[in-house]
Structures are given as C-alpha cells and as structure tokens.
Design a protein around this motif. Structure first.
Motif, PDB file in Angstrom:
ATOM      1  N   ASP A   1       0.826  -1.058   0.004  1.00 56.09           N
ATOM      2  CA  ASP A   1       0.080  -0.067   0.192  1.00 56.09           C
ATOM      3  C   ASP A   1       0.775   1.244   0.068  1.00 56.09           C
ATOM      4  N   GLN A   2       2.135   1.200   0.053  1.00 54.82           N
ATOM      5  CA  GLN A   2       2.950   2.268   0.169  1.00 54.82           C
ATOM      6  C   GLN A   2       3.883   2.500  -0.764  1.00 54.82           C
ATOM      7  N   MET A   3       4.065   1.393  -1.573  1.00 55.30           N
ATOM      8  CA  MET A   3       5.107   1.498  -2.732  1.00 55.30           C
ATOM      9  C   MET A   3       4.480   2.586  -3.890  1.00 55.30           C
ATOM     10  N   GLY A   4       3.153   2.789  -3.851  1.00 53.23           N
ATOM     11  CA  GLY A   4       2.681   3.894  -4.887  1.00 53.23           C
ATOM     12  C   GLY A   4       2.279   5.205  -4.581  1.00 53.23           C
ATOM     13  N   THR A   5       3.173   5.401  -3.375  1.00 59.51           N
ATOM     14  CA  THR A   5       2.918   6.829  -2.894  1.00 59.51           C
ATOM     15  C   THR A   5       3.755   8.082  -3.349  1.00 59.51           C
ATOM     16  N   TRP A   6       3.247   8.934  -3.320  1.00 60.26           N
ATOM     17  CA  TRP A   6       4.116  10.267  -3.692  1.00 60.26           C
ATOM     18  C   TRP A   6       5.429  10.355  -3.045  1.00 60.26           C
ATOM     19  N   PRO A   7       6.468  10.818  -3.655  1.00 57.25           N
ATOM     20  CA  PRO A   7       6.729  11.076  -5.068  1.00 57.25           C
ATOM     21  C   PRO A   7       6.872   9.688  -5.968  1.00 57.25           C
ATOM     22  N   GLN A   8       6.638   9.203  -7.103  1.00 58.04           N
ATOM     23  CA  GLN A   8       7.035   8.190  -7.778  1.00 58.04           C
ATOM     24  C   GLN A   8       8.049   8.636  -9.076  1.00 58.04           C
ATOM     25  N   SER A   9       8.169   9.832  -9.049  1.00 59.71           N
ATOM     26  CA  SER A   9       9.111  10.267 -10.068  1.00 59.71           C
ATOM     27  C   SER A   9      10.506  10.520  -9.704  1.00 59.71           C
ATOM     28  N   TYR A  10      10.470  10.340  -8.387  1.00 59.09           N
ATOM     29  CA  TYR A  10      12.168  10.833  -7.829  1.00 59.09           C
ATOM     30  C   TYR A  10      13.221  10.068  -8.278  1.00 59.09           C
ATOM     31  N   ARG A  11      13.191   8.828  -8.411  1.00 58.34           N
ATOM     32  CA  ARG A  11      14.230   7.844  -8.623  1.00 58.34           C
ATOM     33  C   ARG A  11      14.830   8.183 -10.060  1.00 58.34           C
ATOM     34  N   GLN A  12      14.010   8.427 -11.122  1.00 56.86           N
ATOM     35  CA  GLN A  12      14.677   8.755 -12.559  1.00 56.86           C
ATOM     36  C   GLN A  12      14.979  10.107 -12.475  1.00 56.86           C
ATOM     37  N   SER A  13      14.393  11.162 -11.855  1.00 56.80           N
ATOM     38  CA  SER A  13      14.409  12.566 -11.969  1.00 56.80           C
ATOM     39  C   SER A  13      16.004  12.589 -11.230  1.00 56.80           C
ATOM     40  N   ILE A  14      16.092  12.226 -10.134  1.00 51.74           N
ATOM     41  CA  ILE A  14      17.420  12.471  -9.557  1.00 51.74           C
ATOM     42  C   ILE A  14      18.578  11.687 -10.464  1.00 51.74           C
ATOM     43  N   ASP A  15      18.190  10.472 -10.988  1.00 56.43           N
ATOM     44  CA  ASP A  15      19.226   9.887 -11.864  1.00 56.43           C
ATOM     45  C   ASP A  15      19.851  10.566 -12.671  1.00 56.43           C
ATOM     46  N   MET A  16      19.272  11.841 -13.303  1.00 56.69           N
ATOM     47  CA  MET A  16      19.675  12.468 -14.471  1.00 56.69           C
ATOM     48  C   MET A  16      20.631  13.476 -13.799  1.00 56.69           C
ATOM     49  N   MET A  17      20.902  13.673 -12.668  1.00 56.20           N
ATOM     50  CA  MET A  17      21.936  14.373 -12.044  1.00 56.20           C
ATOM     51  C   MET A  17      23.434  13.589 -12.001  1.00 56.20           C
ATOM     52  N   THR A  18      23.296  12.448 -12.193  1.00 55.55           N
ATOM     53  CA  THR A  18      24.489  11.587 -12.272  1.00 55.55           C
ATOM     54  C   THR A  18      25.023  11.633 -13.747  1.00 55.55           C
TER      55      THR A  18
END
Length: 579
Positions: A68-85
C-alpha cells in the motif's frame, strides 16, 4: 487486477511486451521483475477500488515498504534524480531506446509517436541472449506481477532463462503499455562500475559551493577551515548510514523510501518536501550566480523602458532565465541527462584558472587575515556545509552500482578528494584576494587575463547546464500530484514556466549569493546530510545498533540542530541588515 501490481520499486529495467515476456524477464533476472515506470501516471489510472481496499490491509508504515505504500508520492523521484549523475556518451542504441519517434529497427517498423516498440520477439531472437536489446522493450513497462528484488552488496550475474521458458508472446501489450505518458523520462541505465560511481559522486559534490569557500575564510577566519574536514567526515559517515538503511530492506532504494521505512508515510512526505525545497533553492542560487557573473563581464548593461529600470544584475538574471526556459520544456528528458557531466568539466576548469591567475599572471599569494571571527563564524559554517549537499543522490548511486560492496570505498574516496580540493581553493583564493574576497572568487579575478575570462564563462556554463536538471524533479513532483485530467504536456509546461519565473522573483528579491547559500547549508544541508540520515537509521535499525553508534548518531543530530539554528539566524540577520 492482481494486488501485487502496486508493489513497484525503483528498478528501471525495461521489459518485453506481454505476460509471457514478464515471465521471461523474471527468469533472466533471477526471479525479479521491475515495477511500472515511476515517471508515468498511467499506471495509477488502472487501479480499481478493490485494489485499493486490498492494499489497505498490508504494510505498517515502517521497515519494509508494504504494497500500500509503494505507490505513494513521489514516484518520479528515482529517475529524475538519476539525471543528475554523469552518464556515458549517448550510443546509437541508447538514443534509439530513448526516442519515441523511430522509423525502423532491423525489419521492424516502429510506430511514430508511441512510447514503446510494437515488436514481438521471435523464438530465434529469444534464443540468443545477445539480441535481447532494450530496443525491443517498451519504455512504459507493464505492471503485471512485479516482485521486490533482492538487495545485496554484490549482485550475482544474471542466470540465463531455461529454454523451456522462452515462450513467444501471443498477447497484445497490456493496457498500461498502450497509454503514453505526456513526458518521457530517461530510459533505464545499465549498472555502473566503481569508476563511474566515483565520477557520479564527484559530479554531485563538486558544485558551485566551491566558489564561496574563500569567502568562508573571510567570514569565519583561518580556523574556520577546520570545519571542512569535520563536516566532510560527518557527512561521509551519514552517507554510509543511508547505505545501511537501504540494505535493511529490498524495497528501499531512494531517500524518500528511507524516510517512509523509518517514519511511515509522513516521513516519506517530509523527506521528499525537504529534498525538493533544497533543489528549488539551488535553482534560485543558479539564477543569482548567472546575474552576478554576467554583470561582472558587462557592468554597464541596463534597461530602461516605460518607467522600469533594470540594472545589469537584474537584466541578466531575467534574460538567462528566459534562455534556460526551453530546456525546462523538453518532453524527452533523456537529453538533459547528458548535460550532467558539464558540471565536472566546468568546476575543474575554474579551479585550474584560479591557480593559473595566482601563479602565472603575477597576482601572487599574500598572508594576512584574522585567526577567528566568532561574529560571522556561523556564516562560514553554512557555506562549508553546502559543499557536502549530495545525500539526496547517494542512494541512487548506491542502487545503481554493480558491486555494491565497493560503495564504501567510493564514498570515502569522493569525500577525501573534494575536501582536499575545497580546502586548497579556499586557502588559495583568500591568500590571493585577502579581505577583498567577494562572495564568488571569480568576481575578484582580474578581467584582463585570459584565465579570468575562461573562469567567468565556465561559471556561467555550470548553472546554465544544471538548472534544468535541478528544477525538473521539483516540476515532476508537482505534476505527479495534480489530478489525472490535468496531467498533460500543456499543463506541465505551465507548471515549469511558473517554477522558473518564481525562482527569478526569489533571486531578485534576495540577491545575496553567499548569504542565501549559507542559509541553505545551515537549514537544508544539516537536515538532509546530518539530521535525517541519523534519525532514519536509529528508527529503522532500533534494537540492533551498538551503544557507541547510538551515542554518535545522537551527537551528530544535536550538532546538526545547533548548526542549523545558529547558522540560519546569522544568515537571515545579515540579509536583513544588507537590504
């Protein structure tokens, strides 16, 4: 729909289309299938009320993340932060995998404008592992039966699937795959090695904070330089605590996941809000830096129109924000990820130019200055603290490593290198310019010298390339929270435009680069780098931590709170007195 659909995680591996392909990928990955694309909103529209009711029965808000927790906000964090590497230079296959408008690959026709490839594998293709390219997989993975992958320090090589499991898919792509997201996040990247991880760590830590280290000695005196190794050591230790938190559960991969595992859904939201506020404030600093740097090159520039007067700083801040705006509007964010390496190159160039001016152009190094200035010491504390604000990306770097057991060495190496570099630049800059040192040492460099001109323009290039990378995670988090009917590209453009304009307004209202950076270092860096990692670690691993580590974590938390209070008070007080 199966209740397990909601148990998504950050693994961004692409899948074949169809149910049988999911099984095949699970066999190749040792029984692990990734979740739906965290940047896509379409998976949320497929939920039914029955799914949500079943989800409420699982998970307790702490420890391993429940379904019930895996779909909570924010879902886009992983990919958006990956762009900084830092990413590898784009190859033809990665460009083709990222683009939704390809015309052909081999003998397969790819439908233009779709977010996946309508190509069904043949039995001969499935029989050869070397042909299992990302080009044959959808960018929006299906959400059938994802399972949580096993988190280990050293990931074993993936076993090949048995020949019996290589079934030719016979069904159409799932409904989720057929729905295109209005924005294309970067495609999955391959697991990075130790050298790539070190480069990623240096890219995160070597930022614009290096420009103010000399000003930190001016504010706090020579003894304030001791804060660099002290804060660096504490930050390195808390970075290792984040690693231990991730290892505590296979479903933890990002900083918000750690906050949720420690303090439930409210912990996830609080951690996410703090991280996004830090990114937003960094974007404000980039606008201020651009205005200061360009106004030093063209000091006489101004604009007077219908009673409105803009000096050089305000004019260039607004102009550069308008120039950056198109990069924020990009639909295919894969293009942004290739800009991440520009920060390392620009920072190293500025450092070389500083020593070039001091040694080769006759500026020289001169002793002087006070030993300790207690009045402005908290400002130096905030400036030095900002230099180690990379914890939001460390979990992503760790999760993406092939051999996770080497993360400790990677972290130690990165912190040692950047601490030495920061200290060398701080001492050299202050010896060169003394009490006249400005908030950015590049503003002190004589404009008639070629290395000075190079340093100024590299200082302009650095924030210009990083602004979109910094503001995009904030924009995605806002767009993700909007109602489904408003999750369109047009609304997304409006959100991003409003964010850019708001950063300009804040930057023009508080045009104090060093003081704002000291405030950021005092508040957000102390929270993200010192307080939250220790608090989350104590919560997740409670009962299994030795007493000395509990005492150490509590000491760091108290130290972080004191630094945050004193540093923020001093920075705000100086900003008020400067108006």
């Amino acid at each position: 729909m199966d209740r397990d659909e909601e148990m998504g995680h950050g693994d961004r591996s692409l899948l074949f289309i169809g149910d049988e392909d999911d099984d095949l990928e699970a066999g190749r990955d040792g029984g692990s299938t990734p979740s739906s694309d965290p940047g896509s909103f379409s998976d949320r529209s497929d939920r039914t009320s029955g799914d949500e009711e079943e989800d409420e029965d699982d998970g307790d808000g702490q420890g391993a993340l429940g379904a019930d927790q895996m779909g909570t906000w924010p879902q886009s964090y992983r990919q958006s932060i990956d762009m900084m590497t830092v990413v590898s230079s784009p190859t033809m296959s990665s460009i083709m995998a990222a683009s939704p408008n390809l015309a052909m690959f081999g003998n397969s026709i790819v439908k233009a404008g779709s977010s996946f490839f309508l190509k069904r594998a043949t039995s001969s293709t499935l029989g050869r592992p070397d042909t299992l390219l990302p080009l044959t997989r959808p960018l929006l993975p299906p959400s059938e039966r994802p399972t949580v992958r096993e988190s280990t320090d050293s990931l074993p090589p993936r076993p090949l699937a048995p020949q019996a499991e290589q079934v030719v898919p016979s069904s159409r792509p799932s409904a989720t795959c057929l729905k295109s997201s209005y924005i294309d996040l970067p495609p999955p990247s391959t697991k990075c090695g130790q050298k790539q991880a070190i480069l990623n760590g240096l890219n995160v830590l070597c930022g614009v904070g290096i420009l103010t280290t000399s000003y930190g000695i001016k504010q706090g005196g020579w003894l304030s330089i001791i804060l660099l190794p002290l804060l660096g050591g504490c930050s390195c230790y808390t970075g290792l605590l984040l690693k231990k938190c991730i290892d505590s559960s296979p479903s933890i991969e990002t900083y918000p996941d750690i906050g949720q595992a420690a303090f439930g859904i409210y912990g996830r939201i609080f951690v996410s809000v703090v991280l996004y506020m830090e990114l937003y404030a960094c974007a404000v600093e980039y606008i201020t830096l651009l205005g200061d740097s360009l106004s030093s090159v063209f000091p006489s520039a101004h604009l007077a129109f219908t009673g409105i007067y803009l000096n050089a700083h305000n004019l260039f801040a607004i102009t550069m924000a308008l120039a950056i705006l198109p990069s924020v509007w990009l639909k295919n964010l894969s293009l942004l990820s290739y800009l991440s390496a520009g920060g390392v190159v620009a920072t190293m160039t500025v450092i070389v130019c500083l020593f070039w001016v001091g040694i080769g152009e006759g500026v020289g190094f001169h002793t002087g200055g006070t030993a300790l200035n207690l009045t402005h010491f908290p400002v130096a504390l905030g400036l030095y603290g900002y230099c180690y604000s990379g914890h939001s990306v460390f979990p992503n770097i760790y999760s993406s490593m092939k051999e996770r057991s080497k993360f400790t060495f990677v972290l130690l190496f990165c912190f040692i290198v950047v601490t030495i570099v920061y200290a060398a630049v701080a001492v050299s800059g202050y010896l060169m310019f003394g009490e006249s040192t400005m908030s950015q040492f590049t503003l002190n460099m004589p404009q008639q010298y070629i290395p000075s001109k190079i340093a100024i323009w590299m200082t302009i290039v650095n924030p210009y390339t990083k602004y979109a990378l910094t503001i995009t995670p904030v924009a995605l988090s806002i767009e993700e929270a909007l109602p489904k009917r408003l999750q369109t590209y047009q609304v997304g453009m409006c959100v991003r435009t409003a964010l850019v304009l708001s950063t300009v307004v804040v930057a023009l209202t508080f045009p104090y680069f060093a003081l704002v950076m000291a405030l950021l270092g005092s508040v957000f860096t102390m929270l993200v780098a010192l307080i939250l990692p220790c608090a989350c670690y104590l919560s997740i691993k409670k009962g299994s931590i030795p007493l000395w580590e509990v005492v150490l974590c509590m000491t760091i938390i108290v130290l972080g709170i004191l630094c945050a209070c004193v540093g923020s008070y001093t920075s705000v007080k100086q900003m008020i007195s400067s108006r």
